[in-house]
Design a protein around this motif. Structure first.
Motif, mmCIF file in Angstrom:
data_model
loop_
_atom_site.group_PDB
_atom_site.id
_atom_site.type_symbol
_atom_site.label_atom_id
_atom_site.label_comp_id
_atom_site.label_asym_id
_atom_site.label_seq_id
_atom_site.Cartn_x
_atom_site.Cartn_y
_atom_site.Cartn_z
ATOM 1 N N SER A 383 0.834 -1.195 0.000
ATOM 2 C CA SER A 383 0.000 0.000 0.000
ATOM 3 C C SER A 383 0.868 1.243 0.000
ATOM 4 C CB SER A 383 -0.897 0.009 1.252
ATOM 5 O OG SER A 383 -1.506 1.277 1.414
ATOM 6 N N PRO A 384 0.554 2.236 -0.857
ATOM 7 C CA PRO A 384 1.269 3.512 -0.780
ATOM 8 C C PRO A 384 0.732 4.408 0.327
ATOM 9 C CG PRO A 384 -0.314 3.585 -2.576
ATOM 10 C CD PRO A 384 -0.419 2.204 -1.980
ATOM 11 N N TRP A 385 -0.351 4.001 0.970
ATOM 12 C CA TRP A 385 -1.032 4.857 1.955
ATOM 13 C C TRP A 385 -0.569 4.569 3.367
ATOM 14 C CZ3 TRP A 385 -3.364 8.291 -1.005
ATOM 15 C CH2 TRP A 385 -3.799 7.892 -2.282
ATOM 16 N N LEU A 386 -0.763 3.331 3.831
ATOM 17 C CA LEU A 386 -0.392 2.944 5.192
ATOM 18 C C LEU A 386 0.734 1.924 5.122
ATOM 19 C CD1 LEU A 386 -3.973 2.588 6.667
ATOM 20 C CD2 LEU A 386 -2.263 4.218 7.461
ATOM 21 N N ARG A 387 1.764 2.123 5.947
ATOM 22 C CA ARG A 387 2.918 1.228 5.901
ATOM 23 C C ARG A 387 2.963 0.374 7.160
ATOM 24 N NH1 ARG A 387 7.470 -0.023 3.310
ATOM 25 N NH2 ARG A 387 9.447 -0.236 4.421
ATOM 26 N N GLY A 388 2.815 -0.910 6.970
ATOM 27 C CA GLY A 388 2.876 -1.829 8.094
ATOM 28 C C GLY A 388 3.294 -3.210 7.621
ATOM 29 N N LEU A 389 3.747 -4.026 8.559
ATOM 30 C CA LEU A 389 4.198 -5.386 8.246
ATOM 31 C C LEU A 389 3.010 -6.312 8.019
ATOM 32 C CD1 LEU A 389 6.881 -5.581 11.055
ATOM 33 C CD2 LEU A 389 7.405 -5.675 8.611
ATOM 34 N N THR A 390 3.198 -7.296 7.138
ATOM 35 C CA THR A 390 2.178 -8.333 6.986
ATOM 36 C C THR A 390 2.268 -9.339 8.133
ATOM 37 O OG1 THR A 390 3.686 -9.610 5.587
ATOM 38 C CG2 THR A 390 2.132 -8.155 4.467
ATOM 39 N N ALA A 391 3.481 -9.532 8.690
ATOM 40 C CA ALA A 391 3.674 -10.448 9.813
ATOM 41 C C ALA A 391 4.990 -10.097 10.505
ATOM 42 C CB ALA A 391 3.710 -11.905 9.334
ATOM 43 N N LEU A 392 5.089 -10.423 11.792
ATOM 44 C CA LEU A 392 6.341 -10.260 12.541
ATOM 45 C C LEU A 392 6.551 -11.525 13.379
ATOM 46 C CD1 LEU A 392 8.712 -8.382 13.261
ATOM 47 C CD2 LEU A 392 7.318 -7.440 15.110
ATOM 48 N N PRO A 393 7.097 -12.585 12.745
ATOM 49 C CA PRO A 393 7.271 -13.860 13.453
ATOM 50 C C PRO A 393 8.406 -13.757 14.484
ATOM 51 C CG PRO A 393 7.383 -14.114 11.037
ATOM 52 C CD PRO A 393 7.525 -12.665 11.347
ATOM 53 N N VAL A 394 8.107 -14.167 15.718
ATOM 54 C CA VAL A 394 9.114 -14.129 16.784
ATOM 55 C C VAL A 394 9.126 -15.463 17.524
ATOM 56 C CG1 VAL A 394 8.977 -11.624 17.139
ATOM 57 C CG2 VAL A 394 7.430 -13.139 18.424
ATOM 58 N N ARG A 395 10.228 -15.697 18.246
ATOM 59 C CA ARG A 395 10.296 -16.865 19.131
ATOM 60 C C ARG A 395 10.792 -16.391 20.504
ATOM 61 N NH1 ARG A 395 14.186 -18.597 15.091
ATOM 62 N NH2 ARG A 395 16.163 -17.588 15.567
ATOM 63 N N PHE A 396 10.500 -17.181 21.515
ATOM 64 C CA PHE A 396 10.829 -16.806 22.894
ATOM 65 C C PHE A 396 10.693 -18.044 23.772
ATOM 66 C CE2 PHE A 396 6.534 -15.729 21.601
ATOM 67 C CZ PHE A 396 5.762 -16.492 22.450
ATOM 68 N N THR A 397 11.228 -17.973 24.978
ATOM 69 C CA THR A 397 11.027 -19.069 25.921
ATOM 70 C C THR A 397 9.571 -19.057 26.380
ATOM 71 O OG1 THR A 397 13.299 -18.822 26.673
ATOM 72 C CG2 THR A 397 11.778 -20.040 28.108
ATOM 73 N N PRO A 398 8.874 -20.188 26.276
ATOM 74 C CA PRO A 398 7.472 -20.205 26.728
ATOM 75 C C PRO A 398 7.356 -19.819 28.196
ATOM 76 C CG PRO A 398 7.986 -22.177 25.459
ATOM 77 C CD PRO A 398 9.293 -21.470 25.686
ATOM 78 N N VAL A 399 6.336 -19.027 28.495
ATOM 79 C CA VAL A 399 6.086 -18.608 29.885
ATOM 80 C C VAL A 399 4.608 -18.856 30.180
ATOM 81 C CG1 VAL A 399 7.944 -16.894 30.003
ATOM 82 C CG2 VAL A 399 5.696 -16.220 29.132
ATOM 83 N N PRO A 400 4.265 -19.027 31.469
ATOM 84 C CA PRO A 400 2.857 -19.294 31.793
ATOM 85 C C PRO A 400 1.994 -18.040 31.616
ATOM 86 C CG PRO A 400 4.187 -19.170 33.801
ATOM 87 C CD PRO A 400 5.149 -19.131 32.660
ATOM 88 N N ALA A 401 0.742 -18.255 31.328
ATOM 89 C CA ALA A 401 -0.211 -17.143 31.227
ATOM 90 C C ALA A 401 -0.468 -16.571 32.621
ATOM 91 C CB ALA A 401 -1.515 -17.632 30.598
ATOM 92 N N LEU A 402 -0.822 -15.271 32.645
ATOM 93 C CA LEU A 402 -1.156 -14.654 33.932
ATOM 94 C C LEU A 402 -2.483 -15.139 34.462
ATOM 95 C CD1 LEU A 402 -0.072 -10.929 33.307
ATOM 96 C CD2 LEU A 402 1.141 -12.675 34.602
#
Length: 402
Positions: A383-402
């Motif tokens: 898009s020439p109008w709004l600039r944003g990523l289609t995806a941002l894949p990340v990894r991390f050590t799993p942590v428990p939910a609050l």
């Protein structure tokens, strides 16, 4: 139509916009002839001083789209009509004193938001979203997080129940995607806004819609409904992209690495850097010349459309003599617009609190977060109008939910 006009579209807005804006400035100057879908001519203002001039003179460069000299050429199914529409009863197309009254009503309604309550809502929804992905050890921070957070917070501030939030998220994202579900999304949003207005007329509460209804300037339900839709769309997508673009910068640029391990000043610096270098709102339509004039050495005819090249102006070498330097606390960018039709200051503050809280919750909850793909493989929406990523894949050590 100018023979060497630049198409406002195509993959280069996705892959190398900075170089593209440099080439436009080199080949055409501060005001570049462009063509929109269907060979519709317009001007893209990429000079900082010229953009300041256009946004600072609402009489010569009007927001009234009725002035456009190309309406005879625009078919009913033109794909850019949602972006450059015929005049509709919202603040976007109101001019003069009525616009000032309307902007005042919206600013007053937003200014009364309690900053502690705002941050509390943002933290709660951000934590909910992180709870949904933190045990997996990997996630897409765009689709699973950034694209879901701002609209949930805004819906709560406006007066929607938390149960209505997810449906509004889907509807708004469908509308912004502009594909086959766009009209259905727009319809859901309009119906929801109309219902909320009716509810608040019967039962006032401490929310944005109730405060708008207290205004005595005599706005119709249709006007208020359109304003609420504009506020929701303008508050959601650029804020989601601000979160995504800032997280990308912090995960890929060594200058911000320390902030991933507990530093907090760097979050604000990264967010400001994005507004200068990678702003979510790249190009905004538009202004229409109310008479023949000159701008940046170009002859502009009455009724010509001028598109505000916010990112092009932000990178103008005449004002950014050292483009490689950190922007620090310099806020003289155009990312929130300028002049009468700029984003209202209270709305800017809401966006900043939501974006900063969203980023900080990610860094707090997922402390060893890292990109899951090579940085150069990340892609942008075309898009020439709004600039944003289609995806941002990340990894991390799993942590428990609050």
């Amino acid at each position: 139509m100018t023979p060497d006009a630049v198409p406002l579209g195509g993959p280069r807005f996705q892959t190398e916009p900075a170089r593209l804006y440099r080439e436009m400035r080199r080949d055409h100057g501060a005001v570049t002839p462009v063509v929109l879908d269907g060979d519709v001519p317009a001007w893209l203002v990429v000079g900082y001083r010229e953009l300041h001039q256009v946004t600072g003179d609402p009489v010569l460069f009007s927001r009234d789209s009725d002035l456009w000299n190309q309406w005879d050429m625009i078919p009913d199914d033109w794909p850019l009509l949602p972006m450059i529409g015929r005049k509709q009863p919202s603040i976007l197309y109101t001019v003069g004193e009525r616009h000032r009254e309307r902007a005042g009503m919206i600013s007053d309604a937003l200014e009364a938001i309690d900053p502690f309550e705002l941050r509390g809502h943002a933290e709660r929804f951000a934590d909910e979203l992180i709870d949904g992905l933190c045990t997996a050890g990997e996630a897409d921070l765009i689709g699973q997080y950034a694209m879901l957070l701002p609209v949930r917070v805004l819906a709560r501030l406006y007066g929607f129940s938390d149960e209505e939030g997810p449906g509004l998220v889907t509807a708004l994202n469908d509308m912004i995607d502009g594909r086959e579900r766009a009209i259905a999304g727009q319809t859901h949003l309009a119906t929801s806004m109309a219902q909320l207005l009716a509810d608040r007329k019967a039962n006032r509460a401490d929310d944005v819609v109730s405060r708008m209804l207290q205004d005595k300037s005599g706005f119709t339900d249709e006007e208020m409904m359109n304003d609420l839709m504009v506020m929701m769309a303008a508050g959601h997508q650029p804020t989601a992209d601000w979160i995504g673009n800032s997280l990308r910068l912090m995960l890929t640029d060594s200058r911000f690495a320390a902030s991933l391990f507990g530093g907090r000043n760097s979050v604000a610096e990264a967010m400001n850097e994005v507004l200068w270098e990678d702003t979510p709102s790249q190009n905004i339509a538009g202004r229409w010349a109310s008479r023949d004039t000159q701008l940046g050495g170009r002859r502009i005819r009455a009724g010509d459309l001028l598109i505000l090249g916010l990112q092009g102006a932000n990178s103008d070498p005449q004002v950014r003599t050292d483009a490689s330097a950190l922007t620090g606390g310099n806020n003289a960018h155009f990312s929130f617009g300028h002049g009468e039709h700029r984003c209202p200051f209270p709305a800017q503050e809401v966006a900043e609190v939501v974006a900063r809280t969203g980023i900080e919750v990610v860094l707090d909850r997922l402390p060893d977060i890292d990109l899951a793909v090579p940085a150069d493989s990340l892609t942008r929406r075309p898009s020439p109008w709004l600039r944003g990523l289609t995806a941002l894949p990340v990894r991390f050590t799993p942590v428990p939910a609050l």
